[in-house]
Design an enzyme around this catalytic site. Sequence first.
Site, mmCIF file in Angstrom:
data_model
loop_
_atom_site.group_PDB
_atom_site.id
_atom_site.type_symbol
_atom_site.label_atom_id
_atom_site.label_comp_id
_atom_site.label_asym_id
_atom_site.label_seq_id
_atom_site.Cartn_x
_atom_site.Cartn_y
_atom_site.Cartn_z
ATOM 1 N N ARG A 53 -6.635 9.267 -9.934
ATOM 2 C CA ARG A 53 -7.280 9.451 -8.624
ATOM 3 C C ARG A 53 -6.233 9.815 -7.553
ATOM 4 O O ARG A 53 -5.165 9.238 -7.481
ATOM 5 C CB ARG A 53 -7.998 8.155 -8.251
ATOM 6 C CG ARG A 53 -8.750 8.195 -6.915
ATOM 7 C CD ARG A 53 -7.926 7.637 -5.785
ATOM 8 N NE ARG A 53 -8.691 7.526 -4.544
ATOM 9 C CZ ARG A 53 -8.155 7.215 -3.373
ATOM 10 N NH1 ARG A 53 -6.864 6.972 -3.272
ATOM 11 N NH2 ARG A 53 -8.891 7.147 -2.291
ATOM 12 N N THR A 65 -1.683 2.254 4.451
ATOM 13 C CA THR A 65 -1.080 3.587 4.360
ATOM 14 C C THR A 65 -0.394 3.918 5.669
ATOM 15 O O THR A 65 -0.944 3.677 6.736
ATOM 16 C CB THR A 65 -2.184 4.636 4.111
ATOM 17 O OG1 THR A 65 -2.678 4.434 2.813
ATOM 18 C CG2 THR A 65 -1.666 6.058 4.270
ATOM 19 N N THR A 75 -6.079 6.777 7.801
ATOM 20 C CA THR A 75 -5.892 5.702 6.845
ATOM 21 C C THR A 75 -7.275 5.156 6.496
ATOM 22 O O THR A 75 -8.225 5.343 7.242
ATOM 23 C CB THR A 75 -4.983 4.593 7.431
ATOM 24 O OG1 THR A 75 -4.831 3.548 6.467
ATOM 25 C CG2 THR A 75 -5.534 4.016 8.715
ATOM 26 N N GLY A 76 -7.361 4.490 5.352
ATOM 27 C CA GLY A 76 -8.644 3.935 4.943
ATOM 28 C C GLY A 76 -9.165 4.625 3.703
ATOM 29 O O GLY A 76 -8.406 5.215 2.933
ATOM 30 N N THR A 123 1.486 6.800 0.714
ATOM 31 C CA THR A 123 0.622 5.706 0.246
ATOM 32 C C THR A 123 0.714 5.522 -1.266
ATOM 33 O O THR A 123 1.092 6.452 -1.982
ATOM 34 C CB THR A 123 -0.859 6.022 0.603
ATOM 35 O OG1 THR A 123 -1.660 4.866 0.351
ATOM 36 C CG2 THR A 123 -1.406 7.177 -0.201
ATOM 37 N N SER A 169 0.818 -1.216 0.000
ATOM 38 C CA SER A 169 0.000 0.000 0.000
ATOM 39 C C SER A 169 0.846 1.258 0.000
ATOM 40 O O SER A 169 0.314 2.366 0.054
ATOM 41 C CB SER A 169 -0.898 0.036 1.244
ATOM 42 O OG SER A 169 -1.750 -1.066 1.254
HETATM 43 C C1 SD4 Z 1 -6.275 6.514 0.076
HETATM 44 N N1 SD4 Z 1 -6.204 6.675 2.460
HETATM 45 O O1 SD4 Z 1 -5.602 6.695 -0.935
HETATM 46 C C2 SD4 Z 1 -5.578 6.044 1.324
HETATM 47 C C3 SD4 Z 1 -5.636 4.565 1.333
HETATM 48 C C4 SD4 Z 1 -5.158 3.940 2.580
HETATM 49 O O2 SD4 Z 1 -4.127 2.189 3.598
HETATM 50 O O3 SD4 Z 1 -5.247 4.448 3.660
HETATM 51 N N2 SD4 Z 1 -4.621 2.763 2.494
HETATM 52 O O4 SD4 Z 1 -7.495 6.679 0.111
#
Ligand code: SD4
Length: 328
Positions: A216, A188, A239-240, A206, A86
């Site tokens: 994106r 991330t 994160t997320g 990330t 990631s």
């Molecule tokens: C995203 N927040 O690009 C990041 C993805 C992520 O662990 O947290 N991955 O949306």
Amino acid sequence: MKRRNFIQKAGLSAASLAATPLLANDRVEKKSQKTFSTKNIPIVICTWNCPNATAKAWEVLEADGLALDAVEQGVMMEESDIKNQSVGKGGRPDREGNVTLDACIMDHTGNAGSVVYLQNIEHPVSVARKVMEDTPHVILAGKGAEQFAYEKGFKKVDLLTEKSKNEWIEWKKESKYKPIINIENHDTIGMLAIDKQGRISGACTTSGMAYKMAGRVGDSPIIGSGLFIDDEVGGATATGMGELVLKTVGSFLIVELMRQGYSPQEACEEAIRRIVAKNTNYKDFQIGYLAINKAGEVGCYCLHQGFSYSKYTKEGQVEIKSDSYLNS
Ligand code: SD4
């Protein structure tokens, strides 16, 4: 209004503002005189279980280094680790097979730098730091960011590993674009550190959502969303599913809540509740928030179970599981 008139007017009002004692300035003055307990300091925390990253950052902090150096060097460990799919090298590509990286860094003076949609560079966080230190800008994107990196001496690196490439080829057979909660799709790294002098800094890096649309950009490199630091108050990182964090400016929200007196834990919980209140489909996604205040007190909260963070202090290294809004 002509430019010169505008400048004159601006100059005038700036002069009169400086001459008038302002309530807001008084408040800033009072805050900066505030003292904090140093018993929890130095400290470094980061999203997910990344013991190598926190150990590297701790090395810097223990040697009386800058929090800014600690967070940069800490997250670089994950950027180079091809097992972390990631972040950085080895990151999962977008749906066209290109690994595109997002990263940002912010220091105790409020300076910030960021790169978005950066390709072929192993350490986006270091390019973000160069943007912060060597340009008048905050964000550089895509080809411009890559060009800037080469000018600063960064080497071109193929970021797509065989493993990530093969998984992407497999994914293309069905091309299902459904983010998977917690399962390998989120790692991330958002890192927050306070050094021995009490200076706080943060970094976030990330490769973004796996198989995202080309172009994106998520929350991670956006100051205020994936990361925010205010040395008077503390810092936060996320994160997320970046889209939900972006729409609620999560990290800035948490820092502002702490400014109003919320503990880091209460602030993270409130930021998750905000996401729940604003997104009917919140159950489909994972979000994890991590925050720290100037006294080194930590908060952490997530939507679904499964999020954790790493912490390194004088007491050593630990992984701490986060409480969650949902019981699944
Ligand atoms: C995203 N927040 O690009 C990041 C993805 C992520 O662990 O947290 N991955 O949306």
